[in-house]
Motif scaffolding. Structure first.
Motif, PDB file in Angstrom:
ATOM      1  N   TRP A  15      -1.612  -2.790   5.822  1.00 16.77           N
ATOM      2  CA  TRP A  15      -0.553  -2.605   7.070  1.00 16.77           C
ATOM      3  C   TRP A  15      -1.078  -3.000   8.460  1.00 16.77           C
ATOM      4  O   TRP A  15      -2.206  -2.629   8.678  1.00 16.77           O
ATOM      5  CB  TRP A  15       0.117  -1.302   7.080  1.00 16.77           C
ATOM      6  N   GLU A  69       8.837  -1.894   7.439  1.00 16.09           N
ATOM      7  CA  GLU A  69       7.565  -1.589   8.261  1.00 16.09           C
ATOM      8  C   GLU A  69       7.210  -0.064   8.236  1.00 16.09           C
ATOM      9  O   GLU A  69       7.952   0.754   7.660  1.00 16.09           O
ATOM     10  CB  GLU A  69       8.101  -1.685   9.735  1.00 16.09           C
ATOM     11  N   ASN A  93      -2.285  -6.404  15.894  1.00 20.45           N
ATOM     12  CA  ASN A  93      -2.647  -6.589  14.406  1.00 20.45           C
ATOM     13  C   ASN A  93      -3.947  -5.670  13.902  1.00 20.45           C
ATOM     14  O   ASN A  93      -4.499  -5.884  13.041  1.00 20.45           O
ATOM     15  CB  ASN A  93      -3.328  -8.096  14.490  1.00 20.45           C
ATOM     16  N   HIS A 129       4.438  -0.040  15.183  1.00 19.37           N
ATOM     17  CA  HIS A 129       4.804  -0.586  14.043  1.00 19.37           C
ATOM     18  C   HIS A 129       3.896  -1.604  13.126  1.00 19.37           C
ATOM     19  O   HIS A 129       3.408  -2.307  13.840  1.00 19.37           O
ATOM     20  CB  HIS A 129       6.184  -1.511  14.382  1.00 19.37           C
ATOM     21  N   TYR A 130       3.966  -1.171  11.961  1.00 20.12           N
ATOM     22  CA  TYR A 130       3.126  -1.980  10.837  1.00 20.12           C
ATOM     23  C   TYR A 130       3.876  -2.712   9.812  1.00 20.12           C
ATOM     24  O   TYR A 130       4.604  -1.933   9.008  1.00 20.12           O
ATOM     25  CB  TYR A 130       2.022  -1.078  10.438  1.00 20.12           C
ATOM     26  N   LYS A 131       3.314  -4.005   9.670  1.00 18.23           N
ATOM     27  CA  LYS A 131       4.018  -4.833   8.693  1.00 18.23           C
ATOM     28  C   LYS A 131       3.000  -4.981   7.693  1.00 18.23           C
ATOM     29  O   LYS A 131       1.740  -4.907   8.010  1.00 18.23           O
ATOM     30  CB  LYS A 131       4.420  -5.977   9.067  1.00 18.23           C
ATOM     31  N   ASN A 165      -0.571  -3.968  12.633  1.00 20.40           N
ATOM     32  CA  ASN A 165       0.286  -3.535  13.858  1.00 20.40           C
ATOM     33  C   ASN A 165       1.054  -4.809  14.189  1.00 20.40           C
ATOM     34  O   ASN A 165       0.131  -5.977  14.316  1.00 20.40           O
ATOM     35  CB  ASN A 165      -0.608  -3.089  15.021  1.00 20.40           C
ATOM     36  N   THR A 166       2.338  -4.722  14.495  1.00 16.55           N
ATOM     37  CA  THR A 166       2.892  -5.961  14.908  1.00 16.55           C
ATOM     38  C   THR A 166       2.690  -6.645  16.271  1.00 16.55           C
ATOM     39  O   THR A 166       3.170  -7.604  16.586  1.00 16.55           O
ATOM     40  CB  THR A 166       4.458  -5.769  14.742  1.00 16.55           C
ATOM     41  N   ARG A 167       2.180  -5.849  17.153  1.00 16.77           N
ATOM     42  CA  ARG A 167       1.749  -6.281  18.140  1.00 16.77           C
ATOM     43  C   ARG A 167       0.381  -6.557  18.566  1.00 16.77           C
ATOM     44  O   ARG A 167       0.014  -7.876  19.141  1.00 16.77           O
ATOM     45  CB  ARG A 167       1.999  -5.185  19.407  1.00 16.77           C
TER      46      ARG A 167
END
Length: 109
Positions: free
Chosen positions: A81, A62, A87, A73-75, A83-85
């Protein structure tokens, strides 16, 4: 993605951010200083002393952003990339945080 692929991608992402802020500084858009130590990029806005920290987290694959508005946080999803929450896209979000903290419109990526 292998760890090596992630590390290469994270390195190029940090390079891209640093180069973009250097250009914005050279163009007198925003007064900013970037400091890099390994996988951590510290972006300081000289006018108000606020900072944005961008770093990579290899074990989680991440990219993380810490700004006044919070920690994010970014996947990697496809070629972006995300955002994990919520998008949201990494460079759009970082542009928004930098605009808020730097007091001038910032467009990255």
């Amino acid at each position: 993605m292998t760890e090596t692929e992630f590390l290469d991608l994270a390195e190029s992402t940090l390079d891209q951010i640093e180069q973009a802020f250097d250009r914005l500084f050279d163009q007198d858009v925003v007064d900013v200083e970037c400091k890099r130590s390994g996988n951590v990029l510290e972006i300081e806005f000289v006018e108000n002393g606020s900072k944005i920290i961008v770093n990579s987290q290899a074990p989680l694959q991440e990219m993380w952003i810490a700004a006044r508005s919070g920690g994010f946080h970014y996947k990697r999803v496809g070629d972006q990339w995300r955002n994990t929450r919520d998008n949201s896209e990494f460079f759009e979000s970082l542009s928004q945080y930098a605009s808020e903290q730097g007091g001038a419109p910032v467009k990255l990526g």
